[in-house]
Design a protein around this motif. Structure first.
Motif, mmCIF file in Angstrom:
data_model
loop_
_atom_site.group_PDB
_atom_site.id
_atom_site.type_symbol
_atom_site.label_atom_id
_atom_site.label_comp_id
_atom_site.label_asym_id
_atom_site.label_seq_id
_atom_site.Cartn_x
_atom_site.Cartn_y
_atom_site.Cartn_z
ATOM 1 N N GLU A 10 -1.632 29.070 53.959
ATOM 2 C CA GLU A 10 -1.941 28.497 55.268
ATOM 3 C C GLU A 10 -0.649 28.305 56.049
ATOM 4 O O GLU A 10 0.410 27.983 55.484
ATOM 5 N N ALA A 11 -0.716 28.506 57.356
ATOM 6 C CA ALA A 11 0.463 28.333 58.194
ATOM 7 C C ALA A 11 0.927 26.879 58.160
ATOM 8 O O ALA A 11 0.122 25.952 58.192
ATOM 9 N N TRP A 12 2.253 26.706 58.081
ATOM 10 C CA TRP A 12 2.847 25.362 58.141
ATOM 11 C C TRP A 12 4.114 25.457 58.981
ATOM 12 O O TRP A 12 4.998 26.279 58.702
ATOM 13 N N THR A 13 4.184 24.650 60.008
ATOM 14 C CA THR A 13 5.321 24.664 60.930
ATOM 15 C C THR A 13 5.973 23.287 60.944
ATOM 16 O O THR A 13 5.293 22.289 61.202
ATOM 17 N N PRO A 14 7.282 23.197 60.671
ATOM 18 C CA PRO A 14 7.924 21.880 60.669
ATOM 19 C C PRO A 14 7.980 21.261 62.054
ATOM 20 O O PRO A 14 8.503 21.847 62.995
ATOM 21 N N ILE A 15 7.412 20.076 62.172
ATOM 22 C CA ILE A 15 7.541 19.252 63.383
ATOM 23 C C ILE A 15 8.112 17.914 62.932
ATOM 24 O O ILE A 15 7.502 17.207 62.125
ATOM 25 N N GLY A 16 9.294 17.581 63.421
ATOM 26 C CA GLY A 16 9.886 16.330 62.973
ATOM 27 C C GLY A 16 11.255 16.097 63.570
ATOM 28 O O GLY A 16 11.591 16.629 64.626
ATOM 29 N N HIS A 17 12.057 15.325 62.871
ATOM 30 C CA HIS A 17 13.339 14.887 63.403
ATOM 31 C C HIS A 17 14.221 14.468 62.239
ATOM 32 O O HIS A 17 13.795 14.452 61.079
#
Length: 454
Positions: A10-17
């Motif tokens: 499954e697609a996983w895209t890092p969103i964070g800081h």
């Protein structure tokens, strides 16, 4: 492939800081002073689309958060803090990108650091951090401790083997960087395979401006065969590190990410794991006005994604207090809503910032392959005196022209990055060559997802 997928494909895209164990939002973990507050904060982040935090195993700005003290003895309070943080991240569903050392403050506060030979540590000189054999053994021991204790956790995303790889850590020799990656990366990968039956992804990060001084670093950072993705820190002078408007940083991000994607010539994922107004904050002691900073953040985020980066990049707060604003969380939530519009598992993007075209008055950031494309159009002709984009009109009729798509029918979805909502969808027949997408009236910016219809 250029993007991340889970073990379930499954697609996983890092969103964070970037966060730190001594900063306000995680500070409650130390000595378990307020674990419920940290749990509530992580849940709130998850609800706003955040799925990844980048942290250092120690944050060496002060002497109270060293992971080892003395070298080789792991501090019980810090070990318990990380035990609790991993447990909370597993509970909430947030991943951690970990780097073993805070090299910035380790360098600045070397006289206090436990690895300093003057304090009983293994290293006689901070300029030998990655070349000294005794220090190399200590680095491996730290990573071994970490993966034995936390490497089985589903919350661990990847290892940033060395924060901001720099020749100064290797006796001013850029050639010292590749052997360090070979040795430490192989050691950690082999150990994890024995312990866990799988190895976590690996990268090293780089302070972007140093690539101008040391071009030889491009090979280990962007193309090392043992690394799984490329990682850069976007701190361009004046445009990003000390911004005066919110458009110039986006243009710089697009240019720098185009270069990074091209340097990673085998198509591996590329993303920025640190950016922000570091020069303004550290040297000028200037905190950006919140409304300005929110727009600056959002523009960098979309320039990063549309230029072919995995996600929107990871801000270093550079604010007081050292946390992201609510407006930045709104921007991250909007990005999370946009991501399902693209099939990332099949997207073999190449950067098209220079090949795509837009209506005059708009900057274009784009990437694509034969079957999908992503674009972001940003007004460059409408700045207010305070450096933000005017929101009082007039609008600009906009169009985006993208090359390289195969003939067929394409669904073109327009997305308002301010509200985080789809604002229009149309299906276009395409006979080959360039595809031009009408994008309606644009006040400030618009994102466009182009995917096969049906």
């Amino acid at each position: 492939m250029p993007y991340f997928v889970t073990e379930r494909a499954e697609a996983w895209t890092p969103i964070g800081h970037n966060d730190a164990v001594g900063w306000p939002e995680l500070a409650g973990l130390f000595q378990r002073r307020n674990v419920p507050a940290v749990r509530a904060h992580l849940r709130w982040l998850k609800e706003h689309g955040v799925n990844c935090l980048r942290l250092m195993l120690e944050y060496a700005q002060s002497r109270h958060r060293f992971l080892e003290r003395p070298a080789g003895r792991f501090a019980p309070n810090m070990v318990r803090l990380w035990d609790d943080l991993f447990a909370l991240c597993e509970e909430v569903g947030i991943y951690l990108l970990l780097t073993p050392f805070d090299t910035f403050f380790t360098w600045r506060h070397w006289h206090h650091h436990p690895y300093n030979a003057a304090n009983g540590g293994p290293c006689s000189d901070r300029r030998r951090l990655i070349t000294c054999p005794a220090t190399r053994a200590a680095i491996k021991a730290r990573l071994e401790f970490a993966t034995r204790r936390w490497g089985a956790s589903p919350a661990l995303f990847a290892w940033d083997l060395w924060n901001e790889m720099h020749p100064a850590h290797g006796e001013d020799d850029p050639a010292a960087c590749e052997p360090f990656i070979d040795d430490v990366g192989s050691f950690l990968r082999d150990l994890e395979l024995r312990l866990h039956g799988r190895a976590h992804l690996q990268t090293v990060s780089i302070f972007g401006p140093e690539l101008l001084r040391w071009p030889a670093l491009c090979d280990p950072v962007f193309r090392h065969p043992r690394l799984d993705f490329a990682n850069t820190h976007l701190y361009e002078r004046d445009t990003i590190d000390d911004p005066r408007d919110t458009v110039a940083p986006a243009l710089a991000t697009g240019r720098l990410m185009r270069a990074a994607v091209r340097e990673a010539s085998d198509g591996r994922p590329v993303f920025d794991s640190e950016h922000g107004p570091i020069h303004a904050f550290l040297d000028h002691h200037r905190i950006l006005p919140e409304a300005f900073d929110d727009e600056y953040f959002r523009h960098i985020q979309w320039a990063h994604l549309a230029s072919g980066g995995a996600g929107g990049g990871m801000r270093w707060p550079n604010r007081h207090p050292h946390v992201l604003t609510h407006g930045m969380r709104v921007a991250q939530h909007g990005l999370a809503r946009f991501l399902p519009l693209i099939d990332w598992t099949r997207f073999r993007r190449r950067n098209l910032n220079d090949e795509a075209r837009a209506t005059p008055g708009l900057a274009v950031f784009a990437c694509g392959d034969e079957h999908q494309a992503l674009g972001w159009l940003l007004r460059t002709d409408h700045l207010a005196p305070n450096g933000t984009l005017r929101t009082d009109g007039p609008t600009l009729p906009a169009g985006l022209t993208v090359p390289g798509l195969a003939p067929g029918h394409y669904r073109c979805t327009l997305f308002d990055t301010r509200s985080g909502k789809v604002v229009g969808t149309r299906v276009l027949a395409h006979g080959g060559g360039e595809l031009t997408v009408p994008c309606g009236e644009v006040l400030c910016d618009v994102a466009v997802a182009i995917t096969p219809a049906g």
